[in-house]
Design a protein around this motif. Structure first.
Motif, PDB file in Angstrom:
ATOM      1  N   GLU A   1       0.840  -1.192   0.000  1.00  0.00           N
ATOM      2  CA  GLU A   1       0.000   0.000   0.000  1.00  0.00           C
ATOM      3  C   GLU A   1       0.880   1.249   0.000  1.00  0.00           C
ATOM      4  O   GLU A   1       1.990   1.233   0.511  1.00  0.00           O
ATOM      5  CB  GLU A   1      -0.896   0.008   1.242  1.00  0.00           C
ATOM      6  CG  GLU A   1      -1.882  -1.134   1.295  1.00  0.00           C
ATOM      7  CD  GLU A   1      -2.951  -1.013   0.228  1.00  0.00           C
ATOM      8  OE1 GLU A   1      -3.365   0.113  -0.097  1.00  0.00           O
ATOM      9  OE2 GLU A   1      -3.359  -2.066  -0.290  1.00  0.00           O
ATOM     10  N   PRO A   2       0.372   2.349  -0.573  1.00  0.00           N
ATOM     11  CA  PRO A   2       1.160   3.586  -0.546  1.00  0.00           C
ATOM     12  C   PRO A   2       1.310   4.107   0.880  1.00  0.00           C
ATOM     13  O   PRO A   2       0.386   4.012   1.685  1.00  0.00           O
ATOM     14  CB  PRO A   2       0.350   4.552  -1.408  1.00  0.00           C
ATOM     15  CG  PRO A   2      -1.018   3.979  -1.457  1.00  0.00           C
ATOM     16  CD  PRO A   2      -0.879   2.503  -1.278  1.00  0.00           C
ATOM     17  N   ARG A   3       2.475   4.635   1.156  1.00  0.00           N
ATOM     18  CA  ARG A   3       2.758   5.158   2.498  1.00  0.00           C
ATOM     19  C   ARG A   3       2.469   6.650   2.549  1.00  0.00           C
ATOM     20  O   ARG A   3       2.729   7.372   1.596  1.00  0.00           O
ATOM     21  CB  ARG A   3       4.210   4.909   2.868  1.00  0.00           C
ATOM     22  CG  ARG A   3       4.522   3.442   3.014  1.00  0.00           C
ATOM     23  CD  ARG A   3       5.921   3.279   3.466  1.00  0.00           C
ATOM     24  NE  ARG A   3       6.120   4.039   4.690  1.00  0.00           N
ATOM     25  CZ  ARG A   3       6.654   3.557   5.784  1.00  0.00           C
ATOM     26  NH1 ARG A   3       7.059   2.323   5.803  1.00  0.00           N
ATOM     27  NH2 ARG A   3       6.811   4.294   6.855  1.00  0.00           N
ATOM     28  N   THR A   4       1.949   7.094   3.654  1.00  0.00           N
ATOM     29  CA  THR A   4       1.693   8.509   3.881  1.00  0.00           C
ATOM     30  C   THR A   4       2.319   8.886   5.212  1.00  0.00           C
ATOM     31  O   THR A   4       2.052   8.245   6.222  1.00  0.00           O
ATOM     32  CB  THR A   4       0.185   8.795   3.922  1.00  0.00           C
ATOM     33  OG1 THR A   4      -0.391   8.359   2.703  1.00  0.00           O
ATOM     34  CG2 THR A   4      -0.081  10.267   4.104  1.00  0.00           C
ATOM     35  N   GLU A   5       3.137   9.885   5.190  1.00  0.00           N
ATOM     36  CA  GLU A   5       3.764  10.358   6.422  1.00  0.00           C
ATOM     37  C   GLU A   5       2.803  11.287   7.157  1.00  0.00           C
ATOM     38  O   GLU A   5       1.979  11.973   6.546  1.00  0.00           O
ATOM     39  CB  GLU A   5       5.058  11.086   6.114  1.00  0.00           C
ATOM     40  CG  GLU A   5       6.103  10.201   5.445  1.00  0.00           C
ATOM     41  CD  GLU A   5       6.570   9.077   6.355  1.00  0.00           C
ATOM     42  OE1 GLU A   5       6.607   9.253   7.580  1.00  0.00           O
ATOM     43  OE2 GLU A   5       6.887   8.003   5.814  1.00  0.00           O
ATOM     44  N   LEU A   6       2.910  11.342   8.456  1.00  0.00           N
ATOM     45  CA  LEU A   6       2.031  12.160   9.273  1.00  0.00           C
ATOM     46  C   LEU A   6       2.204  13.641   8.954  1.00  0.00           C
ATOM     47  O   LEU A   6       1.238  14.405   8.930  1.00  0.00           O
ATOM     48  CB  LEU A   6       2.317  11.893  10.750  1.00  0.00           C
ATOM     49  CG  LEU A   6       1.291  12.366  11.754  1.00  0.00           C
ATOM     50  CD1 LEU A   6      -0.061  11.754  11.443  1.00  0.00           C
ATOM     51  CD2 LEU A   6       1.707  12.017  13.152  1.00  0.00           C
ATOM     52  N   ASP A   7       3.428  14.062   8.653  1.00  0.00           N
ATOM     53  CA  ASP A   7       3.673  15.462   8.304  1.00  0.00           C
ATOM     54  C   ASP A   7       2.961  15.847   7.013  1.00  0.00           C
ATOM     55  O   ASP A   7       2.495  16.976   6.865  1.00  0.00           O
ATOM     56  CB  ASP A   7       5.170  15.723   8.156  1.00  0.00           C
ATOM     57  CG  ASP A   7       5.903  15.563   9.474  1.00  0.00           C
ATOM     58  OD1 ASP A   7       5.259  15.693  10.523  1.00  0.00           O
ATOM     59  OD2 ASP A   7       7.123  15.314   9.441  1.00  0.00           O
ATOM     60  N   ASP A   8       2.866  14.922   6.073  1.00  0.00           N
ATOM     61  CA  ASP A   8       2.178  15.199   4.813  1.00  0.00           C
ATOM     62  C   ASP A   8       0.691  15.410   5.044  1.00  0.00           C
ATOM     63  O   ASP A   8       0.064  16.260   4.404  1.00  0.00           O
ATOM     64  CB  ASP A   8       2.374  14.059   3.824  1.00  0.00           C
ATOM     65  CG  ASP A   8       3.819  13.907   3.396  1.00  0.00           C
ATOM     66  OD1 ASP A   8       4.577  14.888   3.519  1.00  0.00           O
ATOM     67  OD2 ASP A   8       4.179  12.802   2.951  1.00  0.00           O
ATOM     68  N   ILE A   9       0.118  14.638   5.938  1.00  0.00           N
ATOM     69  CA  ILE A   9      -1.316  14.749   6.200  1.00  0.00           C
ATOM     70  C   ILE A   9      -1.639  16.107   6.804  1.00  0.00           C
ATOM     71  O   ILE A   9      -2.535  16.811   6.351  1.00  0.00           O
ATOM     72  CB  ILE A   9      -1.785  13.615   7.138  1.00  0.00           C
ATOM     73  CG1 ILE A   9      -1.632  12.274   6.450  1.00  0.00           C
ATOM     74  CG2 ILE A   9      -3.228  13.851   7.570  1.00  0.00           C
ATOM     75  CD1 ILE A   9      -1.868  11.106   7.380  1.00  0.00           C
TER      76      ILE A   9
ATOM     77  N   ASP B   1      -0.921  19.335   4.394  1.00  0.00           N
ATOM     78  CA  ASP B   1      -1.915  19.653   3.385  1.00  0.00           C
ATOM     79  C   ASP B   1      -3.148  20.317   3.986  1.00  0.00           C
ATOM     80  O   ASP B   1      -3.853  21.043   3.308  1.00  0.00           O
ATOM     81  CB  ASP B   1      -2.334  18.394   2.630  1.00  0.00           C
ATOM     82  CG  ASP B   1      -1.212  17.843   1.781  1.00  0.00           C
ATOM     83  OD1 ASP B   1      -1.267  16.652   1.457  1.00  0.00           O
ATOM     84  OD2 ASP B   1      -0.278  18.600   1.455  1.00  0.00           O
TER      85      ASP B   1
END
Length: 68
Positions: free
Chosen positions: A43-51, A54
């Protein structure tokens, strides 16, 4: 005797739930048994900082109380 009745009732509920899920799956409403678990490493990874990064760029009027 009461514990035996409770265990039989619990077994009947579990058996009924299993049959219900199998029936729903055969009709296409549920598909979790045959597919198995998803491989989370693919699955694609999402970092907490990216969330949270945005969120500051989006519409700020939702949580802004100064509009009232």
């Amino acid at each position: 005797m009461e514990i035996v009745i409770a265990l039989v009732f619990a077994g009947a509920v579990l058996f009924g739930a299993d049959r219900l899920l199998l029936w729903l799956e055969s009709r296409g409403h549920v598909n979790w048994r045959r597919k198995g678990r998803r491989d989370l490493s693919k699955e694609p990874r999402t970092e907490l900082d990216d969330i949270f990064g945005d969120a500051s760029l989006g519409d700020t009027s939702v949580g802004d109380k100064s509009n009232r």
